[in-house]
Design a protein around this motif. Structure first.
Motif, PDB file in Angstrom:
ATOM      1  N   TYR A  34       0.808  -1.221   0.000  1.00 31.88           N
ATOM      2  CA  TYR A  34       0.000   0.000   0.000  1.00 31.88           C
ATOM      3  C   TYR A  34       0.841   1.271   0.000  1.00 31.88           C
ATOM      4  O   TYR A  34       0.318   2.357  -0.147  1.00 31.88           O
ATOM      5  CB  TYR A  34      -0.956  -0.019   1.205  1.00 31.88           C
ATOM      6  CG  TYR A  34      -1.866  -1.216   1.135  1.00 31.88           C
ATOM      7  CD1 TYR A  34      -2.932  -1.226   0.219  1.00 31.88           C
ATOM      8  CD2 TYR A  34      -1.639  -2.344   1.910  1.00 31.88           C
ATOM      9  CE1 TYR A  34      -3.745  -2.342   0.112  1.00 31.88           C
ATOM     10  CE2 TYR A  34      -2.451  -3.471   1.797  1.00 31.88           C
ATOM     11  CZ  TYR A  34      -3.497  -3.453   0.901  1.00 31.88           C
ATOM     12  OH  TYR A  34      -4.291  -4.558   0.783  1.00 31.88           O
ATOM     13  N   GLN A  35       2.143   1.137   0.231  1.00 25.87           N
ATOM     14  CA  GLN A  35       3.036   2.315   0.242  1.00 25.87           C
ATOM     15  C   GLN A  35       4.249   2.010  -0.622  1.00 25.87           C
ATOM     16  O   GLN A  35       5.351   1.871  -0.114  1.00 25.87           O
ATOM     17  CB  GLN A  35       3.522   2.606   1.661  1.00 25.87           C
ATOM     18  CG  GLN A  35       2.486   3.169   2.586  1.00 25.87           C
ATOM     19  CD  GLN A  35       3.168   3.660   3.861  1.00 25.87           C
ATOM     20  OE1 GLN A  35       3.853   4.667   3.871  1.00 25.87           O
ATOM     21  NE2 GLN A  35       3.002   2.918   4.941  1.00 25.87           N
ATOM     22  N   ARG A  36       4.017   1.904  -1.909  1.00 26.46           N
ATOM     23  CA  ARG A  36       5.086   1.547  -2.848  1.00 26.46           C
ATOM     24  C   ARG A  36       6.281   2.488  -2.722  1.00 26.46           C
ATOM     25  O   ARG A  36       7.428   2.107  -2.973  1.00 26.46           O
ATOM     26  CB  ARG A  36       4.545   1.556  -4.294  1.00 26.46           C
ATOM     27  CG  ARG A  36       3.887   0.222  -4.722  1.00 26.46           C
ATOM     28  CD  ARG A  36       4.720  -0.788  -4.611  1.00 26.46           C
ATOM     29  NE  ARG A  36       5.284  -2.006  -4.951  1.00 26.46           N
ATOM     30  CZ  ARG A  36       4.792  -3.184  -5.219  1.00 26.46           C
ATOM     31  NH1 ARG A  36       3.540  -3.395  -5.320  1.00 26.46           N
ATOM     32  NH2 ARG A  36       5.537  -4.206  -5.432  1.00 26.46           N
ATOM     33  N   SER A  37       6.010   3.737  -2.306  1.00 30.84           N
ATOM     34  CA  SER A  37       7.071   4.754  -2.212  1.00 30.84           C
ATOM     35  C   SER A  37       8.159   4.369  -1.205  1.00 30.84           C
ATOM     36  O   SER A  37       9.265   4.887  -1.260  1.00 30.84           O
ATOM     37  CB  SER A  37       6.458   6.091  -1.831  1.00 30.84           C
ATOM     38  OG  SER A  37       5.774   5.955  -0.598  1.00 30.84           O
ATOM     39  N   ARG A  38       7.833   3.466  -0.294  1.00 31.99           N
ATOM     40  CA  ARG A  38       8.829   3.103   0.722  1.00 31.99           C
ATOM     41  C   ARG A  38       9.666   1.890   0.322  1.00 31.99           C
ATOM     42  O   ARG A  38      10.525   1.465   1.078  1.00 31.99           O
ATOM     43  CB  ARG A  38       8.127   2.848   2.071  1.00 31.99           C
ATOM     44  CG  ARG A  38       7.311   4.021   2.513  1.00 31.99           C
ATOM     45  CD  ARG A  38       6.893   3.922   3.945  1.00 31.99           C
ATOM     46  NE  ARG A  38       7.860   4.568   4.828  1.00 31.99           N
ATOM     47  CZ  ARG A  38       7.604   4.859   6.104  1.00 31.99           C
ATOM     48  NH1 ARG A  38       6.461   4.560   6.639  1.00 31.99           N
ATOM     49  NH2 ARG A  38       8.518   5.440   6.849  1.00 31.99           N
ATOM     50  N   GLU A  39       9.402   1.345  -0.883  1.00 31.97           N
ATOM     51  CA  GLU A  39      10.130   0.151  -1.302  1.00 31.97           C
ATOM     52  C   GLU A  39      11.634   0.405  -1.406  1.00 31.97           C
ATOM     53  O   GLU A  39      12.441  -0.429  -1.001  1.00 31.97           O
ATOM     54  CB  GLU A  39       9.571  -0.359  -2.634  1.00 31.97           C
ATOM     55  CG  GLU A  39       9.281  -1.843  -2.591  1.00 31.97           C
ATOM     56  CD  GLU A  39       8.849  -2.437  -3.913  1.00 31.97           C
ATOM     57  OE1 GLU A  39       7.719  -2.130  -4.349  1.00 31.97           O
ATOM     58  OE2 GLU A  39       9.641  -3.197  -4.501  1.00 31.97           O
ATOM     59  N   ALA A  40      11.998   1.574  -1.944  1.00 30.67           N
ATOM     60  CA  ALA A  40      13.425   1.905  -2.110  1.00 30.67           C
ATOM     61  C   ALA A  40      14.117   1.941  -0.743  1.00 30.67           C
ATOM     62  O   ALA A  40      15.245   1.455  -0.590  1.00 30.67           O
ATOM     63  CB  ALA A  40      13.576   3.244  -2.815  1.00 30.67           C
ATOM     64  N   GLU A  41      13.405   2.494   0.240  1.00 30.43           N
ATOM     65  CA  GLU A  41      13.925   2.539   1.610  1.00 30.43           C
ATOM     66  C   GLU A  41      14.189   1.116   2.123  1.00 30.43           C
ATOM     67  O   GLU A  41      15.214   0.842   2.729  1.00 30.43           O
ATOM     68  CB  GLU A  41      12.855   3.175   2.492  1.00 30.43           C
ATOM     69  CG  GLU A  41      13.303   4.300   3.380  1.00 30.43           C
ATOM     70  CD  GLU A  41      12.094   4.892   4.111  1.00 30.43           C
ATOM     71  OE1 GLU A  41      12.059   4.786   5.338  1.00 30.43           O
ATOM     72  OE2 GLU A  41      11.190   5.430   3.433  1.00 30.43           O
ATOM     73  N   GLN A  42      13.226   0.239   1.867  1.00 33.34           N
ATOM     74  CA  GLN A  42      13.342  -1.155   2.317  1.00 33.34           C
ATOM     75  C   GLN A  42      14.582  -1.824   1.723  1.00 33.34           C
ATOM     76  O   GLN A  42      15.355  -2.454   2.435  1.00 33.34           O
ATOM     77  CB  GLN A  42      12.081  -1.917   1.893  1.00 33.34           C
ATOM     78  CG  GLN A  42      12.031  -3.363   2.337  1.00 33.34           C
ATOM     79  CD  GLN A  42      11.417  -3.540   3.705  1.00 33.34           C
ATOM     80  OE1 GLN A  42      11.559  -2.683   4.574  1.00 33.34           O
ATOM     81  NE2 GLN A  42      10.736  -4.635   3.911  1.00 33.34           N
ATOM     82  N   TYR A  43      14.787  -1.660   0.413  1.00 34.92           N
ATOM     83  CA  TYR A  43      15.962  -2.287  -0.215  1.00 34.92           C
ATOM     84  C   TYR A  43      17.240  -1.636   0.294  1.00 34.92           C
ATOM     85  O   TYR A  43      18.282  -2.303   0.394  1.00 34.92           O
ATOM     86  CB  TYR A  43      15.840  -2.270  -1.749  1.00 34.92           C
ATOM     87  CG  TYR A  43      14.792  -3.265  -2.208  1.00 34.92           C
ATOM     88  CD1 TYR A  43      15.039  -4.634  -2.160  1.00 34.92           C
ATOM     89  CD2 TYR A  43      13.526  -2.846  -2.632  1.00 34.92           C
ATOM     90  CE1 TYR A  43      14.067  -5.561  -2.518  1.00 34.92           C
ATOM     91  CE2 TYR A  43      12.542  -3.759  -2.991  1.00 34.92           C
ATOM     92  CZ  TYR A  43      12.820  -5.111  -2.935  1.00 34.92           C
ATOM     93  OH  TYR A  43      11.862  -6.027  -3.280  1.00 34.92           O
ATOM     94  N   GLY A  44      17.153  -0.379   0.674  1.00 29.58           N
ATOM     95  CA  GLY A  44      18.289   0.300   1.318  1.00 29.58           C
ATOM     96  C   GLY A  44      18.668  -0.380   2.636  1.00 29.58           C
ATOM     97  O   GLY A  44      19.851  -0.594   2.923  1.00 29.58           O
ATOM     98  N   TYR A  45      17.653  -0.751   3.435  1.00 30.02           N
ATOM     99  CA  TYR A  45      17.921  -1.458   4.700  1.00 30.02           C
ATOM    100  C   TYR A  45      18.582  -2.811   4.408  1.00 30.02           C
ATOM    101  O   TYR A  45      19.520  -3.209   5.087  1.00 30.02           O
ATOM    102  CB  TYR A  45      16.633  -1.717   5.493  1.00 30.02           C
ATOM    103  CG  TYR A  45      15.836  -0.493   5.863  1.00 30.02           C
ATOM    104  CD1 TYR A  45      16.447   0.725   6.105  1.00 30.02           C
ATOM    105  CD2 TYR A  45      14.444  -0.577   5.996  1.00 30.02           C
ATOM    106  CE1 TYR A  45      15.692   1.838   6.449  1.00 30.02           C
ATOM    107  CE2 TYR A  45      13.684   0.531   6.347  1.00 30.02           C
ATOM    108  CZ  TYR A  45      14.314   1.736   6.569  1.00 30.02           C
ATOM    109  OH  TYR A  45      13.562   2.818   6.911  1.00 30.02           O
ATOM    110  N   LEU A  46      18.050  -3.507   3.403  1.00 30.73           N
ATOM    111  CA  LEU A  46      18.601  -4.833   3.085  1.00 30.73           C
ATOM    112  C   LEU A  46      20.049  -4.709   2.609  1.00 30.73           C
ATOM    113  O   LEU A  46      20.881  -5.560   2.924  1.00 30.73           O
ATOM    114  CB  LEU A  46      17.722  -5.550   2.053  1.00 30.73           C
ATOM    115  CG  LEU A  46      16.271  -5.820   2.497  1.00 30.73           C
ATOM    116  CD1 LEU A  46      15.490  -6.532   1.402  1.00 30.73           C
ATOM    117  CD2 LEU A  46      16.212  -6.627   3.798  1.00 30.73           C
ATOM    118  N   ASP A  47      20.362  -3.645   1.891  1.00 30.85           N
ATOM    119  CA  ASP A  47      21.753  -3.393   1.472  1.00 30.85           C
ATOM    120  C   ASP A  47      22.633  -3.087   2.686  1.00 30.85           C
ATOM    121  O   ASP A  47      23.738  -3.597   2.808  1.00 30.85           O
ATOM    122  CB  ASP A  47      21.823  -2.208   0.503  1.00 30.85           C
ATOM    123  CG  ASP A  47      21.334  -2.573  -0.894  1.00 30.85           C
ATOM    124  OD1 ASP A  47      21.448  -3.761  -1.270  1.00 30.85           O
ATOM    125  OD2 ASP A  47      20.842  -1.672  -1.600  1.00 30.85           O
TER     126      ASP A  47
END
Ligand code: URA
Length: 188
Positions: A167-180
């Motif tokens: 529901y908040q696609r805009s936060r996906e980049a943030e999520q992959y940032g955490y995984l990195d």
């Protein structure tokens, strides 16, 4: 340090734990489920993901994260380059709350010995809390994308729940940032 209930469950191993979860009537949720949902993945993983509770698909199949949120979690696991055998997925609650409502504090508390036992038996070196319910159940306070080392020396990381990202696609980049950011923990 563990409660007598957890000590007993740990002693019996995975089959005993599973039996106790299937038999559990400690709260009202068992009355409305089709299946209890226990775990998927390895029994001795490096990384354990903790979600919230089974949804409709999970209740129907008995498999955690097998629906839409699960597809996105699969994507995270791919992105993390975890191999089969290196991860497991479990939930805070083993029973689906009616209409997927948020688990209550009481339900989290009642179900916690099962969660604690799963972690004790799996002995992960990294625990990934998927959202606020898992954080509450685990009893650590973390910001999004923050990590800690708990009293057992386990690394704890809190990231967004995949269902929240739908529901908040805009936060996906943030999520992959955490995984990195934490890749070194599991890819060493
Ligand atoms: N959301 C969760 O938190 N767990 C599941 O198993 C499925 C969706």
């Amino acid at each position: 340090k563990n409660s007598p209930v957890v000590t007993d469950l740990v002693k019996g191993g995975f089959p005993y734990l599973e039996q106790k979860i299937l038999e559990c009537k400690n709260c009202a949720l068992h009355e409305t489920v089709t299946n209890k949902v226990i775990s998927k993945g390895s029994e001795n993983p490096k990384v354990v993901f903790i979600g919230e509770a089974p949804g409709k698909n999970e209740d129907e199949t008995g498999i955690p994260f097998c629906g839409r949120a699960g597809k996105l979690l699969d994507k995270f696991i791919d992105y993390m380059e975890l191999k089969d055998g290196e991860w497991a997925v479990i939930n805070t609650l083993k029973c689906r709350p009616p209409a997927n409502r948020t688990p209550t504090k009481k339900e989290i508390e009642i179900c916690r010995p099962f969660l604690t036992t799963q972690i004790e038996l799996m002995k992960p070196t990294i625990i990934i809390l998927l959202g606020n319910t898992a954080e509450k159940a685990y009893g650590e306070t973390l910001e999004w994308g923050e990590s800690k080392i708990d009293e057992n020396g386990t690394h704890i990381v809190k990231i967004f729940h995949p269902a929240a990202l739908i529901y908040q696609r805009s936060r996906e980049a943030e999520q992959y940032g955490y995984l990195d950011k934490y890749r070194y923990l599991w890819n060493e």
